[in-house]
Design a protein around this motif. Structure first.
Motif, PDB file in Angstrom:
ATOM      1  N   ARG A 175     -12.286  -3.991  -9.202  1.00  0.00           N
ATOM      2  CA  ARG A 175     -12.055  -2.527  -7.842  1.00  0.00           C
ATOM      3  C   ARG A 175     -13.203  -2.363  -7.560  1.00  0.00           C
ATOM      4  NH1 ARG A 175      -8.075  -5.069 -10.326  1.00  0.00           N
ATOM      5  NH2 ARG A 175      -6.010  -4.580 -10.233  1.00  0.00           N
ATOM      6  N   VAL A 176     -14.384  -2.502  -8.429  1.00  0.00           N
ATOM      7  CA  VAL A 176     -15.723  -1.527  -7.992  1.00  0.00           C
ATOM      8  C   VAL A 176     -15.809  -2.782  -6.636  1.00  0.00           C
ATOM      9  CG1 VAL A 176     -18.200  -0.660  -8.997  1.00  0.00           C
ATOM     10  CG2 VAL A 176     -16.295  -0.077  -9.172  1.00  0.00           C
ATOM     11  N   LEU A 177     -15.991  -4.295  -7.082  1.00  0.00           N
ATOM     12  CA  LEU A 177     -16.899  -5.252  -6.141  1.00  0.00           C
ATOM     13  C   LEU A 177     -16.227  -5.317  -4.958  1.00  0.00           C
ATOM     14  CD1 LEU A 177     -18.182  -7.193  -5.475  1.00  0.00           C
ATOM     15  CD2 LEU A 177     -16.828  -9.115  -6.600  1.00  0.00           C
ATOM     16  N   ILE A 178     -14.436  -4.411  -4.932  1.00  0.00           N
ATOM     17  CA  ILE A 178     -13.586  -4.684  -3.727  1.00  0.00           C
ATOM     18  C   ILE A 178     -14.316  -3.407  -2.887  1.00  0.00           C
ATOM     19  CG2 ILE A 178     -11.853  -4.113  -3.264  1.00  0.00           C
ATOM     20  CD1 ILE A 178     -12.430  -6.993  -3.735  1.00  0.00           C
ATOM     21  N   ALA A 179     -14.639  -2.237  -4.091  1.00  0.00           N
ATOM     22  CA  ALA A 179     -14.785  -0.961  -3.116  1.00  0.00           C
ATOM     23  C   ALA A 179     -16.008  -0.704  -2.114  1.00  0.00           C
ATOM     24  CB  ALA A 179     -14.939   0.941  -3.820  1.00  0.00           C
ATOM     25  N   GLU A 180     -17.113  -1.936  -3.191  1.00  0.00           N
ATOM     26  CA  GLU A 180     -18.676  -1.777  -2.635  1.00  0.00           C
ATOM     27  C   GLU A 180     -18.233  -2.602  -1.431  1.00  0.00           C
ATOM     28  OE1 GLU A 180     -22.210  -0.973  -3.886  1.00  0.00           O
ATOM     29  OE2 GLU A 180     -20.536   0.279  -4.452  1.00  0.00           O
ATOM     30  N   VAL A 181     -18.205  -3.654  -1.492  1.00  0.00           N
ATOM     31  CA  VAL A 181     -18.411  -4.420   0.148  1.00  0.00           C
ATOM     32  C   VAL A 181     -17.214  -4.667   1.217  1.00  0.00           C
ATOM     33  CG1 VAL A 181     -19.271  -6.730  -1.740  1.00  0.00           C
ATOM     34  CG2 VAL A 181     -16.659  -7.076  -1.368  1.00  0.00           C
ATOM     35  N   VAL A 182     -15.849  -4.499   1.053  1.00  0.00           N
ATOM     36  CA  VAL A 182     -15.046  -3.822   1.626  1.00  0.00           C
ATOM     37  C   VAL A 182     -15.422  -2.586   2.407  1.00  0.00           C
ATOM     38  CG1 VAL A 182     -12.894  -4.172   2.357  1.00  0.00           C
ATOM     39  CG2 VAL A 182     -13.390  -5.459   0.626  1.00  0.00           C
ATOM     40  N   SER A 183     -15.118  -1.940   3.129  1.00  0.00           N
ATOM     41  CA  SER A 183     -15.550  -0.899   3.421  1.00  0.00           C
ATOM     42  C   SER A 183     -14.891   0.490   5.045  1.00  0.00           C
ATOM     43  CB  SER A 183     -16.888  -0.175   4.370  1.00  0.00           C
ATOM     44  OG  SER A 183     -17.086  -1.538   5.816  1.00  0.00           O
ATOM     45  N   ASP A 184     -13.530  -0.674   4.280  1.00  0.00           N
ATOM     46  CA  ASP A 184     -12.287   0.151   5.275  1.00  0.00           C
ATOM     47  C   ASP A 184     -11.372   0.851   4.429  1.00  0.00           C
ATOM     48  OD1 ASP A 184     -10.390  -2.070   6.863  1.00  0.00           O
ATOM     49  OD2 ASP A 184     -12.331  -2.787   6.186  1.00  0.00           O
ATOM     50  N   ASP A 185     -10.540   1.133   4.425  1.00  0.00           N
ATOM     51  CA  ASP A 185      -9.614   1.713   3.127  1.00  0.00           C
ATOM     52  C   ASP A 185      -8.433   0.649   3.411  1.00  0.00           C
ATOM     53  OD1 ASP A 185     -10.363   3.784   2.525  1.00  0.00           O
ATOM     54  OD2 ASP A 185      -9.128   5.044   3.809  1.00  0.00           O
ATOM     55  N   ILE A 186      -8.200   0.125   4.775  1.00  0.00           N
ATOM     56  CA  ILE A 186      -7.208  -0.984   5.252  1.00  0.00           C
ATOM     57  C   ILE A 186      -7.432  -2.090   4.477  1.00  0.00           C
ATOM     58  CG2 ILE A 186      -6.091  -2.408   7.052  1.00  0.00           C
ATOM     59  CD1 ILE A 186      -6.246   0.630   8.712  1.00  0.00           C
ATOM     60  N   GLY A 187      -9.247  -2.886   4.704  1.00  0.00           N
ATOM     61  CA  GLY A 187      -9.029  -4.342   4.180  1.00  0.00           C
ATOM     62  C   GLY A 187      -9.488  -3.451   2.628  1.00  0.00           C
ATOM     63  N   ARG A 188      -9.281  -2.920   1.820  1.00  0.00           N
ATOM     64  CA  ARG A 188      -9.228  -2.119   0.896  1.00  0.00           C
ATOM     65  C   ARG A 188      -8.222  -2.381  -0.037  1.00  0.00           C
ATOM     66  NH1 ARG A 188     -13.706   2.545   0.559  1.00  0.00           N
ATOM     67  NH2 ARG A 188     -14.992   1.665   0.690  1.00  0.00           N
ATOM     68  N   ASN A 189      -7.118  -1.318   0.946  1.00  0.00           N
ATOM     69  CA  ASN A 189      -5.698  -2.263   0.830  1.00  0.00           C
ATOM     70  C   ASN A 189      -4.978  -3.096   0.700  1.00  0.00           C
ATOM     71  OD1 ASN A 189      -3.107  -0.163   0.129  1.00  0.00           O
ATOM     72  ND2 ASN A 189      -2.767  -1.111   1.778  1.00  0.00           N
ATOM     73  N   ARG A 190      -5.471  -3.697   1.833  1.00  0.00           N
ATOM     74  CA  ARG A 190      -4.800  -5.316   1.994  1.00  0.00           C
ATOM     75  C   ARG A 190      -4.970  -6.348   0.263  1.00  0.00           C
ATOM     76  NH1 ARG A 190      -5.954  -6.265   8.573  1.00  0.00           N
ATOM     77  NH2 ARG A 190      -3.962  -4.818   8.858  1.00  0.00           N
ATOM     78  N   ILE A 191      -6.463  -6.135   0.034  1.00  0.00           N
ATOM     79  CA  ILE A 191      -6.935  -7.103  -0.992  1.00  0.00           C
ATOM     80  C   ILE A 191      -6.246  -6.161  -2.734  1.00  0.00           C
ATOM     81  CG2 ILE A 191      -8.883  -7.504  -2.046  1.00  0.00           C
ATOM     82  CD1 ILE A 191     -10.999  -7.540  -0.263  1.00  0.00           C
ATOM     83  N   PHE A 192      -5.874  -5.176  -2.650  1.00  0.00           N
ATOM     84  CA  PHE A 192      -5.424  -4.350  -3.445  1.00  0.00           C
ATOM     85  C   PHE A 192      -4.069  -4.752  -3.421  1.00  0.00           C
ATOM     86  CE2 PHE A 192      -8.587  -1.216  -3.750  1.00  0.00           C
ATOM     87  CZ  PHE A 192      -9.539  -1.567  -4.533  1.00  0.00           C
ATOM     88  N   SER A 193      -3.184  -5.282  -2.459  1.00  0.00           N
ATOM     89  CA  SER A 193      -1.911  -5.715  -1.947  1.00  0.00           C
ATOM     90  C   SER A 193      -1.835  -6.634  -2.664  1.00  0.00           C
ATOM     91  CB  SER A 193      -1.481  -4.653  -1.060  1.00  0.00           C
ATOM     92  OG  SER A 193      -1.166  -3.427  -0.375  1.00  0.00           O
ATOM     93  N   LEU A 194      -2.586  -7.989  -2.452  1.00  0.00           N
ATOM     94  CA  LEU A 194      -2.543  -9.483  -3.027  1.00  0.00           C
ATOM     95  C   LEU A 194      -2.820  -9.173  -4.307  1.00  0.00           C
ATOM     96  CD1 LEU A 194      -2.662 -12.230  -1.524  1.00  0.00           C
ATOM     97  CD2 LEU A 194      -4.665 -11.967  -1.703  1.00  0.00           C
ATOM     98  N   PHE A 195      -3.751  -8.302  -4.830  1.00  0.00           N
ATOM     99  CA  PHE A 195      -3.509  -8.065  -6.485  1.00  0.00           C
ATOM    100  C   PHE A 195      -2.374  -7.803  -7.014  1.00  0.00           C
ATOM    101  CE2 PHE A 195      -8.578  -6.643  -6.467  1.00  0.00           C
ATOM    102  CZ  PHE A 195      -9.260  -8.234  -6.297  1.00  0.00           C
ATOM    103  N   GLN A 196      -1.573  -6.948  -6.253  1.00  0.00           N
ATOM    104  CA  GLN A 196      -0.295  -6.288  -6.829  1.00  0.00           C
ATOM    105  C   GLN A 196       0.563  -7.461  -7.325  1.00  0.00           C
ATOM    106  OE1 GLN A 196       0.231  -3.754  -7.958  1.00  0.00           O
ATOM    107  NE2 GLN A 196       2.218  -2.584  -6.974  1.00  0.00           N
ATOM    108  N   ILE A 197       0.412  -8.527  -5.824  1.00  0.00           N
ATOM    109  CA  ILE A 197       1.415  -9.741  -6.038  1.00  0.00           C
ATOM    110  C   ILE A 197       0.828 -10.935  -6.922  1.00  0.00           C
ATOM    111  CG2 ILE A 197       2.483 -11.435  -4.047  1.00  0.00           C
ATOM    112  CD1 ILE A 197       1.508  -9.966  -1.718  1.00  0.00           C
TER     113      ILE A 197
END
Length: 461
Positions: A175-197
């Motif tokens: 999750r720290v890696l996502i926060a570091e390399v993806v700089s917008d909230d929408i992009g982050r949330n899409r990846i975190f949602s993919l983790f959720q799936i």
């Protein structure tokens, strides 16, 4: 779903807060004279990226998203293949210890999985993401793989601590890696949602693997598959992890520095995020404590009990992408992550109220699960998204703060759901627990959202 689970805003406040040392993460430093995120129509943009997309960062690797999704799928499949029978395995490995080894062993795993990465906060910035994340899942693979060969309760507990440690490090660094390399909230949330799936797909499949392979007399077949799942997770994530990149150091000697805690207390928007995250996690924990007890006491059909308990996982697999699309459109229109967290927590509260309305048991439970599932799809990915956007100066420290909120809410929620609900239920007053919990959640969350909106109006005036 958390890694420990058995399935698993006024803008001027930032000016008065103590400055964050720029040495920790220079590319992400936020000027103390600037409000972070700026005001929006529904409150200050708490959780919105402190930098514009791509500013001061390398581009996210092209394979980051699919690699980490597969990593979460296989790692979670390993976890949820062993968790349904872990208590049975512990009891069979050390029969002389009775039930004590089961309780202590599960406590060792959940505590380690929730807090180990925080205890290692001074070490993690010295490791590359590759070393930390791959090493974490391989540590879990070795620890789980050795469980069939351990018989001493102390050895069993030590292996579970190591397994939890690997899970914790991997969970935090991904999750720290996502926060570091993806700089917008929408992009982050899409990846975190993919983790959720991915996690919930594994949660739905894992129990079948456990029932197919587990044998109390010889659990080696199951634990070999579990260890193999973690090894595969380590392999598939490699193409997506930036080479030689390291997580940022925290801003102090502790996992969450005193300076950060002072900022949380002094900053209304940061404090609101901490409170709503903790409240939402408290209610989230009811599903695996009070609701599980409620279902066990109300329904004789094993198939119905299983369907109700599996409801959120199946719903997330089928509908998370739809909900993520809706939340992305909301954020595109100016809705903040904090506000979406508030909406999710309101839905959590509504699901509690539904359970206490006195509806026919099956209808009440089914409606409660439906609303709870929708709440989880909004809430769980957005917690990580919101904390990733905090102007703390270190994403590692931001996620340590997230873990404090999540672990506290989950532990206290499980305690209340397992003790207070059961006491009321046995007296025939289980409905009172649901109604009080739902009413308090709705009232507290409504006040937090109202406070954020008033702050936005004052900032815009």
């Amino acid at each position: 779903m958390s890694q420990t689970s058995p399935r698993s805003g006024a803008p001027d406040a930032g000016r008065s807060a103590a400055p964050v040392p720029e040495r920790s993460v220079p590319e992400r430093s936020v000027p103390e004279t600037e409000p972070y995120g700026g005001p929006g129509a529904d409150g200050p943009a708490l959780g919105r990226a402190a930098t514009t997309p791509g500013e001061g960062r390398e581009a996210a690797p092209r394979l980051l998203r699919p690699a980490l999704a597969l990593d979460h799928l296989f790692g979670s499949l390993g976890l949820f293949s062993v968790f349904p029978v872990l208590g049975l395995l512990l009891a069979a490995r050390s029969p002389a210890s009775g039930t004590a080894v089961v309780g202590v062993g599960l406590f060792c795993y959940t505590t380690s999985a929730g807090l180990a990465a925080m205890a290692m906060s001074r070490l993690l910035p010295r490791l590359t993401y590759t070393t930390g994340m791959v090493g974490g899942v391989l540590l879990s693979a070795v620890a789980f793989g050795l469980l069939p060969y351990a018989h001493s309760p102390w050895t069993l507990c030590a292996l579970l601590v190591l397994a939890g440690c690997g899970v914790s490090v991997h969970f935090t660094l991904s999750r720290v890696l996502i926060a570091e390399v993806v700089s917008d909230d929408i992009g982050r949330n899409r990846i975190f949602s993919l983790f959720q799936i991915a996690v919930n797909t594994a949660a739905a499949l894992g129990p079948f693997v456990a029932n197919l392979l587990y044998s109390s007399s010889d659990p080696r077949a199951l634990m070999t598959v579990v260890a193999g799942c973690y090894v595969v997770a380590g392999v598939v994530m490699l193409p997506g992890i930036p080479r030689d990149r390291r997580p940022p150091a925290t801003t102090g000697r502790w996992p969450v520095s005193s300076r950060t805690l002072v900022r949380v207390v002094r900053s209304p928007e940061m404090l609101r995020l901490v409170v709503v995250s903790t409240v939402g996690t408290f209610i989230y924990a009811q599903f695996y404590s009070a609701f599980a007890l409620h279902v066990g006491g109300e329904f004789d059909s094993a198939a119905l009990r299983s369907a109700l308990v599996a409801g959120p996982a199946v719903s997330i697999v089928l509908l998370q992408a739809v909900v993520t699309g809706v939340t992305s459109r909301l954020m595109n229109s100016g809705t903040t992550p904090f506000t979406i967290l508030g909406y999710g927590t309101l839905l959590f509260g509504a699901s509690m109220v539904i359970l206490g309305l006195g509806l026919p048991p099956v209808l009440g439970a089914a409606l409660g699960v439906l609303v709870f599932s929708l709440a989880e799809m909004m809430f769980a990915p957005m917690v990580s998204t919101a904390f990733a956007g905090l102007p703390i100066g270190s994403h590692l420290e931001a996620f340590n703060l997230r873990q404090v909120c999540w672990s506290s809410g989950e532990a206290l929620g499980s305690l209340a759901g397992g003790a207070l609900f059961l006491a009321l239920y046995r007296e025939g007053d289980g409905w009172l627990y649901w109604e009080l919990l739902g009413a308090v959640t709705l009232a507290c969350t409504g006040l937090l959202l109202s406070s954020a909106r008033r702050a936005a109006v004052r900032a815009a005036a």
